[in-house]
Design an enzyme around this catalytic site. Sequence first.
Site, PDB file in Angstrom:
ATOM      1  N   ASP A 206       0.840  -1.211   0.000  1.00  0.00           N
ATOM      2  CA  ASP A 206       0.000   0.000   0.000  1.00  0.00           C
ATOM      3  C   ASP A 206       0.866   1.249   0.000  1.00  0.00           C
ATOM      4  O   ASP A 206       0.539   2.239  -0.670  1.00  0.00           O
ATOM      5  CB  ASP A 206      -0.920   0.003   1.225  1.00  0.00           C
ATOM      6  CG  ASP A 206      -1.848  -1.194   1.242  1.00  0.00           C
ATOM      7  OD1 ASP A 206      -2.215  -1.672   0.151  1.00  0.00           O
ATOM      8  OD2 ASP A 206      -2.192  -1.662   2.341  1.00  0.00           O
TER       9      ASP A 206
ATOM     10  N   GLY B 278       3.157  -2.330  11.969  1.00  0.00           N
ATOM     11  CA  GLY B 278       1.868  -1.710  11.664  1.00  0.00           C
ATOM     12  C   GLY B 278       1.818  -1.190  10.233  1.00  0.00           C
ATOM     13  O   GLY B 278       2.834  -1.142   9.537  1.00  0.00           O
TER      14      GLY B 278
HETATM   15  O1  RIB Z   1      -2.543  -4.293   2.869  1.00  0.00           O
HETATM   16  C1  RIB Z   1      -2.557  -4.324   4.255  1.00  0.00           C
HETATM   17  C2  RIB Z   1      -3.948  -4.074   4.755  1.00  0.00           C
HETATM   18  O2  RIB Z   1      -4.783  -5.143   4.328  1.00  0.00           O
HETATM   19  C3  RIB Z   1      -4.085  -4.045   6.253  1.00  0.00           C
HETATM   20  O3  RIB Z   1      -3.875  -2.754   6.794  1.00  0.00           O
HETATM   21  C4  RIB Z   1      -5.472  -4.614   6.477  1.00  0.00           C
HETATM   22  O4  RIB Z   1      -6.365  -3.709   7.035  1.00  0.00           O
HETATM   23  C5  RIB Z   1      -5.945  -5.124   5.115  1.00  0.00           C
HETATM   24  O5  RIB Z   1      -6.817  -4.264   4.505  1.00  0.00           O
END
Ligand code: RIB
Length: 299
Positions: free
Chosen positions: A252, A287
């Site tokens: 992400d 995290g």
């Molecule tokens: O890509 C990681 C995310 O996948 C985590 O933060 C979790 O919430 C899921 O959506």
Amino acid sequence: MGGVVVVGSANLDHRLTMPELPGVGQTVLSTDYALAPGGKGANQAVAAARAGARTRMVAALGEDTAGQRLLAALRESGVDTASVRVSPKPTGAAFVMVDQRGENQIVVAPGANFELGAADLDRGLAELGPGDFVLLQLEVPGPLIEAAIFTAHRRGARVMLNVSPVLEQARSFLAVSDVLVVNYGELIEVAGMLGMSIDADAPTLATALATRLQNVVVCTLGAGGALAATREQLFEQIAPAVAAVDTTGAGDTFTGYLAAGLAGGQSVAEALSLAVKASAQSVTKPGAIPAIPHLADLG
Ligand code: RIB
């Protein structure tokens, strides 16, 4: 310079660390348990904002403390939350198991994320224009993703789709997205879904997929960096060596930085380089959202 609008999920992550991930039917004891804001959509929005992009998030949160925590995390990072709505369903929750190598397994309870609807899109995409990127993942309802792609293109914006998690419904969004972002496992799943031969390395497979879909295919390779393929060109970026403690949200971070870079006018090679650097740094902290670096931290 364009901005980034993320239409996606926001979850409170329940992070459990353990020496080894459990097998089927196995019970293991966690060595640590922590709560942190996450969700693929929220993570990517925070990453884009910390990369310096004008970023808006379209999301639904529950009327609960988890929702308040996520809203605060988005706002603290400079994400425009005018299109984040409160829903009667509880805030999405993710159960993230992390082993001693920093690898994870995740189960998501979508909750309010599945309450996002057409009215949210109308509000959230109202100011969209050419140069902007709409950033999507697959933790919100399929029809919403389809509508977001349609609206984005109607307004002259580009679409970046992070095909994660890989779901059958993604099939109809693949060729209409301008940029696809996948990890290597997802690349194989997507190619398999389209009936392509998967007996190839990542550059070959990504190039074949980009040729088939006529778009840009970006594949993250963990410690190996990332690559971006079009029908004619291949860009490869190796990652700096780091000691990984938690890979949650690394993809992400990469995707948010990539969208911010492309919206900001960077070349594919420049945006790829910065996204790999940010992603590598994110795995050195535990995290999802707490580990996403600011642009100024990347040196
Ligand atoms: O890509 C990681 C995310 O996948 C985590 O933060 C979790 O919430 C899921 O959506």
